[in-house]
Write a protein that holds these residues in place. Structure first.
Motif, PDB file in Angstrom:
ATOM      1  N   GLY A 115      11.018 -27.024 -32.804  1.00 16.14           N
ATOM      2  CA  GLY A 115      10.838 -26.790 -31.381  1.00 16.14           C
ATOM      3  C   GLY A 115      11.646 -27.825 -30.619  1.00 16.14           C
ATOM      4  N   VAL A 116      11.793 -27.577 -29.321  1.00 16.91           N
ATOM      5  CA  VAL A 116      12.599 -28.453 -28.479  1.00 16.91           C
ATOM      6  C   VAL A 116      11.836 -28.711 -27.180  1.00 16.91           C
ATOM      7  CG1 VAL A 116      14.711 -28.511 -27.071  1.00 16.91           C
ATOM      8  CG2 VAL A 116      14.803 -27.640 -29.417  1.00 16.91           C
ATOM      9  N   VAL A 117      11.824 -29.969 -26.758  1.00 18.48           N
ATOM     10  CA  VAL A 117      11.212 -30.328 -25.480  1.00 18.48           C
ATOM     11  C   VAL A 117      12.230 -31.142 -24.691  1.00 18.48           C
ATOM     12  CG1 VAL A 117       9.333 -31.573 -24.323  1.00 18.48           C
ATOM     13  CG2 VAL A 117       8.896 -30.431 -26.515  1.00 18.48           C
ATOM     14  N   ALA A 118      12.394 -30.814 -23.416  1.00 13.67           N
ATOM     15  CA  ALA A 118      13.231 -31.638 -22.542  1.00 13.67           C
ATOM     16  C   ALA A 118      12.353 -32.293 -21.498  1.00 13.67           C
ATOM     17  CB  ALA A 118      14.303 -30.791 -21.873  1.00 13.67           C
ATOM     18  N   VAL A 144      12.826 -20.873 -31.642  1.00  9.86           N
ATOM     19  CA  VAL A 144      11.787 -21.911 -31.660  1.00  9.86           C
ATOM     20  C   VAL A 144      11.357 -22.116 -30.207  1.00  9.86           C
ATOM     21  CG1 VAL A 144      12.607 -23.101 -33.735  1.00  9.86           C
ATOM     22  CG2 VAL A 144      13.492 -23.784 -31.483  1.00  9.86           C
ATOM     23  N   PRO A 145      10.145 -22.620 -29.985  1.00  7.51           N
ATOM     24  CA  PRO A 145       9.753 -22.888 -28.599  1.00  7.51           C
ATOM     25  C   PRO A 145      10.676 -23.926 -27.954  1.00  7.51           C
ATOM     26  CG  PRO A 145       7.851 -22.998 -30.079  1.00  7.51           C
ATOM     27  CD  PRO A 145       9.072 -22.941 -30.948  1.00  7.51           C
ATOM     28  N   VAL A 179      12.663 -20.145 -22.264  1.00  8.17           N
ATOM     29  CA  VAL A 179      12.380 -21.532 -21.877  1.00  8.17           C
ATOM     30  C   VAL A 179      11.080 -21.599 -21.080  1.00  8.17           C
ATOM     31  CG1 VAL A 179      13.318 -23.609 -20.828  1.00  8.17           C
ATOM     32  CG2 VAL A 179      14.874 -21.851 -21.670  1.00  8.17           C
ATOM     33  N   HIS A 180      10.117 -22.305 -21.613  1.00  9.05           N
ATOM     34  CA  HIS A 180       8.837 -22.506 -20.930  1.00  9.05           C
ATOM     35  C   HIS A 180       8.962 -23.726 -20.021  1.00  9.05           C
ATOM     36  CE1 HIS A 180       6.890 -19.892 -23.983  1.00  9.05           C
ATOM     37  NE2 HIS A 180       7.826 -20.409 -24.749  1.00  9.05           N
ATOM     38  N   ALA A 181       8.118 -23.766 -18.994  1.00 10.36           N
ATOM     39  CA  ALA A 181       8.038 -24.969 -18.159  1.00 10.36           C
ATOM     40  C   ALA A 181       6.569 -25.332 -17.993  1.00 10.36           C
ATOM     41  CB  ALA A 181       8.669 -24.733 -16.796  1.00 10.36           C
ATOM     42  N   ASP A 184       1.819 -29.811 -18.771  1.00  8.60           N
ATOM     43  CA  ASP A 184       0.642 -30.008 -19.603  1.00  8.60           C
ATOM     44  C   ASP A 184       1.067 -30.266 -21.061  1.00  8.60           C
ATOM     45  OD1 ASP A 184      -1.726 -29.875 -20.940  1.00  8.60           O
ATOM     46  OD2 ASP A 184      -2.243 -27.837 -20.311  1.00  8.60           O
ATOM     47  N   VAL A 185       0.836 -31.489 -21.513  1.00 11.06           N
ATOM     48  CA  VAL A 185       1.252 -31.849 -22.878  1.00 11.06           C
ATOM     49  C   VAL A 185       0.535 -30.964 -23.910  1.00 11.06           C
ATOM     50  CG1 VAL A 185       1.298 -33.707 -24.592  1.00 11.06           C
ATOM     51  CG2 VAL A 185       1.801 -34.206 -22.201  1.00 11.06           C
ATOM     52  N   GLU A 186      -0.725 -30.635 -23.629  1.00 16.43           N
ATOM     53  CA  GLU A 186      -1.462 -29.784 -24.583  1.00 16.43           C
ATOM     54  C   GLU A 186      -0.793 -28.420 -24.736  1.00 16.43           C
ATOM     55  OE1 GLU A 186      -3.708 -30.850 -26.708  1.00 16.43           O
ATOM     56  OE2 GLU A 186      -3.337 -32.720 -25.669  1.00 16.43           O
ATOM     57  N   GLU A 187      -0.210 -27.925 -23.642  1.00 19.41           N
ATOM     58  CA  GLU A 187       0.464 -26.619 -23.741  1.00 19.41           C
ATOM     59  C   GLU A 187       1.682 -26.711 -24.660  1.00 19.41           C
ATOM     60  OE1 GLU A 187       1.305 -24.819 -19.935  1.00 19.41           O
ATOM     61  OE2 GLU A 187       2.539 -23.266 -20.885  1.00 19.41           O
ATOM     62  N   ILE A 188       2.364 -27.845 -24.620  1.00 24.10           N
ATOM     63  CA  ILE A 188       3.504 -28.049 -25.522  1.00 24.10           C
ATOM     64  C   ILE A 188       3.017 -27.990 -26.973  1.00 24.10           C
ATOM     65  CG2 ILE A 188       5.233 -29.704 -26.319  1.00 24.10           C
ATOM     66  CD1 ILE A 188       5.415 -30.755 -23.451  1.00 24.10           C
TER      67      ILE A 188
END
Ligand SMILES: CC(C)=CCNc1ncnc2c1ncn2[C@@H]1O[C@H](COP(=O)(O)O)[C@@H](O)[C@H]1O
Length: 210
Positions: A115-118, A144-145, A179-181, A184-188
């Protein structure tokens, strides 16, 4: 050849890693800022859920994410880059690999990422995030998310993509959904776990918190 040896070393090390999420974000995020605290939380919660983290290994948001993961006892990877000025791994990297070439390092960020987070950042963060979107959109990377953390921070880019890129016909509306935005860290963590149920099962088996 130097380029080839960077690929060999990178693939060799990261193939052994287990599930991990690549997190991008500004080198200039200050330790007393909310974005730094969010980065620590992202690293910590991903580690608790059974994911390693992969960052650029530098200061700012990268340090925050490595810190959260390392302090939670997780795998905390830094893919360092040789820069014209002095640069070291932040002190929370527990598996570091150094690269001379940005393009080799960019392959490593995504090749083994679950997964990827920015997090909020500048052009480096944008570059890394949109490479992930491009590769998923073209089918070169398994879907991947991909998450933008910071709804307000990313709103301008997202709105413009919808209003201009989509309406001009350069982006399919469904590709925006890649791409999600969130704030909320829990949502990640939930997005990553939903995409990788085996990680959830393994971390439960190991007495993980989920
Ligand atoms: C204080 C400073 C500029 C240090 C630079 N030291 C760095 N060390 C490692 N990765 C970096 C560095 N600067 C930029 N990057 C890469 O580019 C992204 C951040 O760029 P930016 O600050 O958003 O545009 C990071 O995800 C990282 O992969």
């Amino acid at each position: 050849m130097r380029i080839q040896s960077e690929f060999v070393e990178g693939f060799g090390t990261l193939a052994e890693l287990g599930p991990a999420v690549s997190v991008f974000g500004s080198a200039r995020t200050r330790p007393d800022s909310p974005h730094y605290r969010a980065g620590v939380e992202v690293g910590r919660r991903l580690a608790e859920a059974g994911f390693g983290v992969i960052t650029g290994g530098g200061p700012g948001a990268m340090e925050a994410v490595n810190r959260g993961a390392a302090e939670a006892g997780g795998v905390s990877v830094g893919l360092g880059i040789e820069l014209p000025y002095e640069s070291n791994f932040n002190e929370y990297v527990n598996l570091g690999i150094y690269f001379r070439y940005f393009f080799v390092r960019k392959v490593m960020f995504l090749k083994y990422a679950s997964g990827v987070v920015a997090l909020p950042g500048g052009v480096g963060t944008m570059d890394e995030l949109f490479e992930a979107v491009t590769l998923v959109q073209t089918g070169k990377l398994t879907a991947v998310p991909i998450v933008m953390y910071g709804v307000d921070f990313w709103a301008g880019v997202r709105n413009w993509m919808g209003a201009t890129m989509v309406s001009e016909g350069y982006v399919r509306p469904e590709d925006l959904e890649l791409v999600h935005a969130t704030d909320d860290v829990e949502e990640i963590v939930e997005l990553m776990c939903a995409a990788h149920p085996s990680v959830v099962a393994a971390s439960r088996g190991a007495g993980g918190s989920r």
